[in-house]
Design an enzyme around this catalytic site. Structure first.
Site, PDB file in Angstrom:
ATOM      1  N   TYR A 134     -62.804  47.282  49.095  1.00  6.63           N
ATOM      2  CA  TYR A 134     -63.014  48.544  48.380  1.00  6.63           C
ATOM      3  C   TYR A 134     -61.663  49.151  48.043  1.00  6.63           C
ATOM      4  CZ  TYR A 134     -64.876  53.332  47.614  1.00  6.63           C
ATOM      5  OH  TYR A 134     -65.204  54.562  47.099  1.00  6.63           O
ATOM      6  N   LYS A 162     -64.825  46.137  45.070  1.00  7.86           N
ATOM      7  CA  LYS A 162     -65.305  47.337  44.391  1.00  7.86           C
ATOM      8  C   LYS A 162     -64.070  48.023  43.830  1.00  7.86           C
ATOM      9  CE  LYS A 162     -67.428  51.879  45.080  1.00  7.86           C
ATOM     10  NZ  LYS A 162     -68.006  52.832  46.053  1.00  7.86           N
TER      11      LYS A 162
END
Length: 291
Positions: A134, A162
């Site tokens: 992330y 992400k």
């Protein structure tokens, strides 16, 4: 075939008026999102207010969502924590609870050196669950650049990212330099991402408008640009709230407008000024008007 494909909703955590976790409502929300066609769920992320939960609450939130999913859609769990040891513990818990993967932040308490970032992800990967790295350089001190992601991609079980920088050029570069699956990390790139080859989207506003989110992403992936853009322009005023520090308050209010109230945010997140709610309501009515 991508492991984390389609629209994964970063599910909010419902609270009662007394700020207790409402597990019944969480179960209902997960079931409703699945019935609306979302492809996966992500509990215990920033939108799920993980940092305000006790360890017992957080574990039960994860277990509740996995139970509600009942194997119909995959669940990837947020593993953010102040120390690597704690994050590893949350990855282990996710694995034991039946998650298919984790969404993993880098070290969050300070700006780490590159070898510390790599060691952090190596420790998480050792648990044996697929990892969605992330990248959120806005809320945390670390920017996982495409060159650094290329190094992280060599770690077994690091399979996706992400991407929350908000720069669509990053998506191109990550796809060029790594074999990672790339997932849109901010709602107002939900069309641009799939048009450049992104295969997934970890979404915020689709908590409240899931059908529209799934339709939009599918249209963009299919290259139906005109249809996608017509829907996207309607949704964009709402989607921009996903990039705001006040995204949790905004999206929980959108759920109320959608007829699925989930209670307040837990302090230190407090209600927004009334003018903000009026603007959200106006944008929501325009977005939902095409139903």
């Amino acid at each position: 075939m991508a492991r984390f494909e389609g629209v994964y909703v970063a599910i909010v955590t419902p609270f009662t008026k007394d700020f207790e976790v409402d597990y019944k409502r969480l179960h209902e929300l997960a079931e409703w999102l699945i019935s609306q066609g979302v492809h996966g769920l992500v509990p215990a992320g920033s939108l799920g207010e993980y940092a305000s939960l006790t360890a017992e609450e957080r574990a039960k939130v994860v277990e509740t969502v996995i139970k509600a999913a009942a194997g119909k859609v995959p669940v990837a769990v947020g593993s953010g924590a102040p120390s690597t040891q704690q994050a590893v513990g949350w990855v282990r818990h996710a694995k034991e609870a039946g998650a298919v993967g984790v969404m993993a932040l880098p070290p969050i308490n300070y700006k780490p050196l590159e070898h510390e970032i790599i060691a952090h992800y190596e420790a998480l990967a050792s648990v044996g669950l697929p990892i969605i790295v992330y990248n959120n350089p806005h809320d945390y001190k670390t920017d996982l650049t495409p060159d650094l992601l290329a190094k992280l991609a060599k770690i077994d079980n690091v399979v996706a990212v992400k991407e929350f920088s908000g720069d669509v050029r990053r998506m191109h570069e990550i796809l060029e330099k790594t074999d990672l699956e790339v997932m849109v990390g901010v709602d107002n790139l939900a069309v641009e991402g799939p048009l450049v080859g992104v295969t997934g989207w970890i979404a915020g506003v689709p908590n409240a408008l899931p059908k529209e989110g799934v339709e939009l992403f599918n249209l963009a992936r299919a290259g139906k640009v005109a249809e996608a853009m017509a829907l996207y322009r309607r949704m964009l005023p709402l989607y921009r709230y996903d990039a705001s520090p006040q995204l949790v308050q905004a999206i929980k209010y959108m759920l109320e407008l959608a007829g699925f109230p989930v209670g307040p945010t837990r302090p230190p997140r407090l209600p927004l000024p009334q003018a903000d709610y009026a603007a959200i309501r106006e944008a929501f009515q325009a977005a939902a008007g095409g139903r």
